[in-house]
Design a protein around this motif. Structure first.
Motif, PDB file in Angstrom:
ATOM      1  N   ARG A 251      23.024 -40.475  11.775  1.00 16.26           N
ATOM      2  CA  ARG A 251      24.265 -40.801  12.494  1.00 16.26           C
ATOM      3  C   ARG A 251      24.270 -42.255  12.954  1.00 16.26           C
ATOM      4  O   ARG A 251      25.338 -42.861  13.093  1.00 16.26           O
ATOM      5  N   GLN A 252      23.105 -42.820  13.162  1.00 15.55           N
ATOM      6  CA  GLN A 252      23.039 -44.221  13.584  1.00 15.55           C
ATOM      7  C   GLN A 252      23.497 -45.168  12.472  1.00 15.55           C
ATOM      8  O   GLN A 252      23.740 -46.353  12.731  1.00 15.55           O
ATOM      9  N   LEU A 253      23.608 -44.659  11.253  1.00 17.04           N
ATOM     10  CA  LEU A 253      24.050 -45.495  10.128  1.00 17.04           C
ATOM     11  C   LEU A 253      25.565 -45.615  10.036  1.00 17.04           C
ATOM     12  O   LEU A 253      26.070 -46.395   9.224  1.00 17.04           O
ATOM     13  N   ALA A 254      26.283 -44.849  10.836  1.00 18.54           N
ATOM     14  CA  ALA A 254      27.745 -44.925  10.807  1.00 18.54           C
ATOM     15  C   ALA A 254      28.183 -46.349  11.147  1.00 18.54           C
ATOM     16  O   ALA A 254      27.720 -46.955  12.104  1.00 18.54           O
ATOM     17  N   GLY A 255      29.063 -46.888  10.339  1.00 17.75           N
ATOM     18  CA  GLY A 255      29.556 -48.244  10.523  1.00 17.75           C
ATOM     19  C   GLY A 255      28.765 -49.287   9.765  1.00 17.75           C
ATOM     20  O   GLY A 255      29.184 -50.446   9.690  1.00 17.75           O
ATOM     21  N   GLN A 256      27.601 -48.925   9.182  1.00 16.16           N
ATOM     22  CA  GLN A 256      26.802 -49.885   8.418  1.00 16.16           C
ATOM     23  C   GLN A 256      27.134 -49.863   6.917  1.00 16.16           C
ATOM     24  O   GLN A 256      26.527 -50.592   6.145  1.00 16.16           O
ATOM     25  N   ARG A 257      28.036 -49.024   6.520  1.00 14.47           N
ATOM     26  CA  ARG A 257      28.587 -48.959   5.157  1.00 14.47           C
ATOM     27  C   ARG A 257      27.515 -48.831   4.063  1.00 14.47           C
ATOM     28  O   ARG A 257      27.517 -49.568   3.094  1.00 14.47           O
ATOM     29  N   PRO A 258      26.605 -47.852   4.181  1.00 14.47           N
ATOM     30  CA  PRO A 258      25.671 -47.643   3.078  1.00 14.47           C
ATOM     31  C   PRO A 258      26.379 -46.965   1.903  1.00 14.47           C
ATOM     32  O   PRO A 258      27.374 -46.256   2.084  1.00 14.47           O
ATOM     33  N   ASP A 259      25.878 -47.182   0.724  1.00 16.12           N
ATOM     34  CA  ASP A 259      26.390 -46.487  -0.462  1.00 16.12           C
ATOM     35  C   ASP A 259      25.627 -45.194  -0.729  1.00 16.12           C
ATOM     36  O   ASP A 259      26.113 -44.315  -1.450  1.00 16.12           O
ATOM     37  N   LEU A 260      24.424 -45.079  -0.162  1.00 14.38           N
ATOM     38  CA  LEU A 260      23.589 -43.897  -0.347  1.00 14.38           C
ATOM     39  C   LEU A 260      22.616 -43.817   0.818  1.00 14.38           C
ATOM     40  O   LEU A 260      22.096 -44.843   1.268  1.00 14.38           O
ATOM     41  N   VAL A 261      22.366 -42.605   1.289  1.00 15.06           N
ATOM     42  CA  VAL A 261      21.367 -42.356   2.326  1.00 15.06           C
ATOM     43  C   VAL A 261      20.297 -41.457   1.726  1.00 15.06           C
ATOM     44  O   VAL A 261      20.611 -40.408   1.142  1.00 15.06           O
ATOM     45  N   VAL A 262      19.034 -41.863   1.853  1.00 10.96           N
ATOM     46  CA  VAL A 262      17.922 -41.131   1.236  1.00 10.96           C
ATOM     47  C   VAL A 262      17.004 -40.576   2.312  1.00 10.96           C
ATOM     48  O   VAL A 262      16.549 -41.319   3.187  1.00 10.96           O
ATOM     49  N   TRP A 263      16.743 -39.265   2.224  1.00 15.26           N
ATOM     50  CA  TRP A 263      15.754 -38.623   3.063  1.00 15.26           C
ATOM     51  C   TRP A 263      14.472 -38.443   2.254  1.00 15.26           C
ATOM     52  O   TRP A 263      14.491 -38.433   1.028  1.00 15.26           O
ATOM     53  N   GLY A 264      13.346 -38.272   2.935  1.00 17.13           N
ATOM     54  CA  GLY A 264      12.057 -38.158   2.273  1.00 17.13           C
ATOM     55  C   GLY A 264      11.802 -36.792   1.660  1.00 17.13           C
ATOM     56  O   GLY A 264      12.631 -35.870   1.736  1.00 17.13           O
ATOM     57  N   GLU A 265      10.647 -36.675   1.058  1.00 16.07           N
ATOM     58  CA  GLU A 265      10.221 -35.434   0.415  1.00 16.07           C
ATOM     59  C   GLU A 265      10.070 -34.320   1.456  1.00 16.07           C
ATOM     60  O   GLU A 265       9.627 -34.545   2.573  1.00 16.07           O
ATOM     61  N   SER A 266      10.488 -33.099   1.060  1.00 14.52           N
ATOM     62  CA  SER A 266      10.362 -31.915   1.918  1.00 14.52           C
ATOM     63  C   SER A 266      11.107 -32.085   3.235  1.00 14.52           C
ATOM     64  O   SER A 266      10.716 -31.526   4.270  1.00 14.52           O
ATOM     65  N   SER A 267      12.197 -32.852   3.201  1.00 19.59           N
ATOM     66  CA  SER A 267      12.968 -33.078   4.423  1.00 19.59           C
ATOM     67  C   SER A 267      13.852 -31.889   4.786  1.00 19.59           C
ATOM     68  O   SER A 267      14.317 -31.788   5.922  1.00 19.59           O
ATOM     69  N   VAL A 268      14.081 -30.984   3.838  1.00 20.11           N
ATOM     70  CA  VAL A 268      14.858 -29.768   4.077  1.00 20.11           C
ATOM     71  C   VAL A 268      13.978 -28.587   3.688  1.00 20.11           C
ATOM     72  O   VAL A 268      13.441 -28.550   2.573  1.00 20.11           O
ATOM     73  N   GLY A 269      13.850 -27.623   4.586  1.00 21.00           N
ATOM     74  CA  GLY A 269      12.903 -26.538   4.372  1.00 21.00           C
ATOM     75  C   GLY A 269      13.501 -25.234   3.925  1.00 21.00           C
ATOM     76  O   GLY A 269      12.818 -24.203   3.954  1.00 21.00           O
ATOM     77  N   ALA A 270      14.772 -25.241   3.495  1.00 18.64           N
ATOM     78  CA  ALA A 270      15.403 -24.002   3.037  1.00 18.64           C
ATOM     79  C   ALA A 270      16.376 -24.322   1.911  1.00 18.64           C
ATOM     80  O   ALA A 270      16.973 -25.411   1.882  1.00 18.64           O
ATOM     81  N   ASP A 271      16.527 -23.382   0.993  1.00 15.92           N
ATOM     82  CA  ASP A 271      17.457 -23.559  -0.118  1.00 15.92           C
ATOM     83  C   ASP A 271      18.882 -23.641   0.430  1.00 15.92           C
ATOM     84  O   ASP A 271      19.324 -22.762   1.190  1.00 15.92           O
ATOM     85  N   LEU A 272      19.597 -24.690   0.056  1.00 13.20           N
ATOM     86  CA  LEU A 272      20.938 -24.910   0.616  1.00 13.20           C
ATOM     87  C   LEU A 272      21.926 -23.838   0.174  1.00 13.20           C
ATOM     88  O   LEU A 272      22.902 -23.553   0.885  1.00 13.20           O
ATOM     89  N   ALA A 273      21.695 -23.245  -0.997  1.00 14.41           N
ATOM     90  CA  ALA A 273      22.585 -22.171  -1.438  1.00 14.41           C
ATOM     91  C   ALA A 273      22.434 -20.936  -0.553  1.00 14.41           C
ATOM     92  O   ALA A 273      23.396 -20.185  -0.348  1.00 14.41           O
ATOM     93  N   ALA A 274      21.234 -20.736  -0.019  1.00 16.77           N
ATOM     94  CA  ALA A 274      20.994 -19.587   0.854  1.00 16.77           C
ATOM     95  C   ALA A 274      21.275 -19.909   2.317  1.00 16.77           C
ATOM     96  O   ALA A 274      21.332 -18.992   3.151  1.00 16.77           O
ATOM     97  N   ARG A 275      21.420 -21.196   2.637  1.00 19.24           N
ATOM     98  CA  ARG A 275      21.665 -21.622   4.019  1.00 19.24           C
ATOM     99  C   ARG A 275      22.901 -22.513   4.066  1.00 19.24           C
ATOM    100  O   ARG A 275      22.810 -23.744   4.178  1.00 19.24           O
ATOM    101  N   PRO A 276      24.098 -21.911   3.973  1.00 20.54           N
ATOM    102  CA  PRO A 276      25.315 -22.724   4.015  1.00 20.54           C
ATOM    103  C   PRO A 276      25.480 -23.494   5.322  1.00 20.54           C
ATOM    104  O   PRO A 276      26.171 -24.517   5.360  1.00 20.54           O
ATOM    105  N   ASP A 277      24.812 -23.041   6.389  1.00 20.51           N
ATOM    106  CA  ASP A 277      24.900 -23.780   7.648  1.00 20.51           C
ATOM    107  C   ASP A 277      24.233 -25.149   7.520  1.00 20.51           C
ATOM    108  O   ASP A 277      24.770 -26.167   8.002  1.00 20.51           O
ATOM    109  N   LEU A 278      23.060 -25.202   6.851  1.00 17.75           N
ATOM    110  CA  LEU A 278      22.400 -26.484   6.636  1.00 17.75           C
ATOM    111  C   LEU A 278      23.215 -27.365   5.693  1.00 17.75           C
ATOM    112  O   LEU A 278      23.328 -28.583   5.906  1.00 17.75           O
ATOM    113  N   ALA A 279      23.752 -26.768   4.636  1.00 19.90           N
ATOM    114  CA  ALA A 279      24.585 -27.532   3.705  1.00 19.90           C
ATOM    115  C   ALA A 279      25.788 -28.125   4.434  1.00 19.90           C
ATOM    116  O   ALA A 279      26.188 -29.277   4.184  1.00 19.90           O
ATOM    117  N   GLY A 280      26.376 -27.360   5.363  1.00 16.17           N
ATOM    118  CA  GLY A 280      27.515 -27.863   6.126  1.00 16.17           C
ATOM    119  C   GLY A 280      27.134 -29.005   7.038  1.00 16.17           C
ATOM    120  O   GLY A 280      27.888 -29.978   7.188  1.00 16.17           O
TER     121      GLY A 280
END
Length: 530
Positions: A251-280
């Motif tokens: 959220r701190q990147l808002a206003g800095q106009r990045p074209d892509l934001v990259v998170w590191g390896e294993s940054s999400v611990g659940a399948d997004l298809a099974a966890r629509p709350d995380l996907a949202g």
């Protein structure tokens, strides 16, 4: 009684030579991060080669080559000790065997007082022989191409230019050739002329590539943000706490106009298809900062059996459907080879309790939104493999993104070593590379391998934006691949054929044995069969 210097007896010389081989082989590790004494690489092999060339027999040279290889592997991978424990020593002993052929070649070509012609041949064949263990251990089952000698030159601009022509392999060949020439200069007076010629040739080659190899031509700019949560205490909710911290930093990147934001390896611990709350939540972040997120999911998939490590692109509308499953897994870290035999490793170290599953093919993703740039993701260990980033560049990737997690080795040399590999991959492909980690070292490199900003320290919990130049065209290495490896193997094959012919011609045909004398009917001697 005199000291035993030859033969098989356990004389003092035998033991001090064996003891000296291990630290002599370990010396090149000082050229890699964290010490990063890159200049030391050009003389680091000399003590080991001096020891081997003076071996009294091929058997001793083989032993000293093996022990030196063991020392090199231990020095480069000592940070694996907390994970592998005692298993690291037999693994290093196994990999050390790969340096035996090189040691025998050193003794053959550099032993005694080599004639100028043999010394000149050594300047080509000894570096070519060095590539044999580097190639063999580049197989992922033996640990992959981590710590290739040429990779020690990741911050040297002329070496990076060489990598754009012949990959890290060409840089390794040049570094070993310089070591060989230095050895000849200090030990063999009669070979000083070819040694000086070899050093001159290395300088001329480097200068010619520096002046003649095309430089990347800028074709645009891309602003890429990396989100590095930093250390998070272990616990039942550590994955969720890391996710929440990633949200806050993004959220701190808002206003800095990045074209892509990259998170590191294993940054999400659940399948997004099974966890629509995380996907949202991720989709809301993408909308808030105005850029898609490339996250990494380490979880059991809902659409197929097994655990995968996957790069997943998420836009303001949710996951875009672009997904890359990690193809090359870390032995013991992400799977246990021959688990039925070696499964005990999970009891003495931090080996994987369950094997991860492999992906089937590389993926190039197109960023949604205005940039439309194409990116090629790699996951952690995969950035060590030159062929993977080369494949992505050939498939049209304009940016290579490495998602990594070096939390286990936070206070060791591993994070800096890993981040430095991105510079080599950038130079080889002519594509900018972003290396994003959970705990450091995160970094960004331009298409010539140059560092675009100071790397993020491992303890930092922050987000940073790298402005990267995109480049058009492809490098010589991307177009022609591992031609330097092919040339080295061809030189070794030609040497083997020439040696075989020479030995056969020197031995000559076997002398004909005279037939035994026999007595004739008249008593005169005669030859049987005549």
């Amino acid at each position: 009684m005199g000291t035993v210097t030859r033969g098989r007896g356990p004389g003092p010389e035998r033991w001090w030579r064996a003891a000296a081989a291990v630290p002599a082989g370990a010396l090149p590790a000082l050229a890699f991060p964290a010490p990063a004494l890159w200049w030391f690489a050009y003389v680091a092999l000399v003590p080991w080669m001096l020891l081997v060339r003076g071996a009294g027999s091929a058997r001793r040279a083989a032993r000293e080559g093996w022990l030196g290889g063991l020392g090199l592997v231990l020095a480069l991978h000592h940070w694996l000790l907390p994970s592998l424990h005692v298993f690291l020593l037999p693994l290093a002993a196994l990999l050390g065997l790969l340096w035996i052929p090189w040691a025998l070649l050193v003794r053959r070509l550099l032993g005694g007082t080599p004639a100028p012609r043999r010394a000149a041949a050594a300047l080509v064949l000894v570096p070519a022989g060095w590539l044999l263990p580097e190639l063999a251990r580049s197989w992922q089952g033996l640990g992959g191409p981590w710590g290739l000698l040429g990779a020690s030159q990741w911050q040297v601009a002329p070496a990076l230019r060489l990598a754009s022509v012949g990959g890290v392999w060409l840089v390794s060949l040049l570094v070993v050739a310089v070591n060989c020439a230095v050895l000849l200069l200090i030990t063999v007076r009669a070979a000083r002329a070819p040694a000086l010629a070899g050093l001159t040739g290395c300088a001329v080659l480097t200068g010619a590539v520096w002046l003649g190899a095309p430089r990347p031509q800028e074709s645009g700019r891309l602003r890429v943000a990396v989100v590095q949560p930093g250390p998070v205490a272990d616990g039942a909710d550590s994955v969720e706490r890391r996710f929440a911290l990633g949200e806050r930093l993004t959220r701190q990147l808002a206003g800095q106009r990045p074209d892509l934001v990259v998170w590191g390896e294993s940054s999400v611990g659940a399948d997004l298809a099974a966890r629509p709350d995380l996907a949202g939540r991720l989709a809301a972040l993408a909308a808030e900062v105005g850029a898609p997120l490339l996250v990494n999911v380490d979880a059991r998939r809902s659409d197929r059996p097994g655990i995968y490590k996957s790069s997943v692109l998420v836009g303001p509308e949710g996951p875009t459907g672009d997904r890359y499953d990690k193809m090359r897994l870390v032995p013991f870290g992400e799977y246990v080879p021959a688990r039925s035999v070696l499964g005990w490793a999970t009891a003495v170290g931090k080996a994987a309790g369950e094997d991860r599953r492999r992906g089937g093919a590389p993926v190039v993703m197109t960023l949604p939104g205005g940039s439309g740039a194409r990116i090629g993701p790699l996951v952690c260990f995969e950035s060590a493999f030159p062929d993977m980033s080369r494949r992505l560049a050939r498939d049209g990737a304009a940016l290579i993104v490495v998602q990594s997690a070096t939390s286990t080795f936070q206070d060791s040399w591993a994070p800096a070593q890993h981040a430095s590999l991105a510079a080599l991959r950038a130079a080889e492909t002519g594509r900018p590379v972003v290396h994003a980690t959970l705990t450091g070292t995160s970094a960004g490199y331009g298409p010539a391998g140059e560092r675009v900003a100071a790397p993020l320290p491992g303890s930092a919990s922050t987000a940073a934006v790298y402005e990267l130049a995109l480049a058009r065209g492809t490098t010589f290495y991307v177009r022609h691949g591992d031609w330097a490896v092919g040339a080295a193997l061809a030189a070794l094959a030609a040497y083997g054929v020439a040696e075989g012919i020479s030995r056969r011609s020197l031995s000559g045909p076997a002398p004909e044995r005279p037939a035994p004398l026999v007595r004739t009917a008249r008593g005169w001697p005669a030859r049987r069969g005549r």
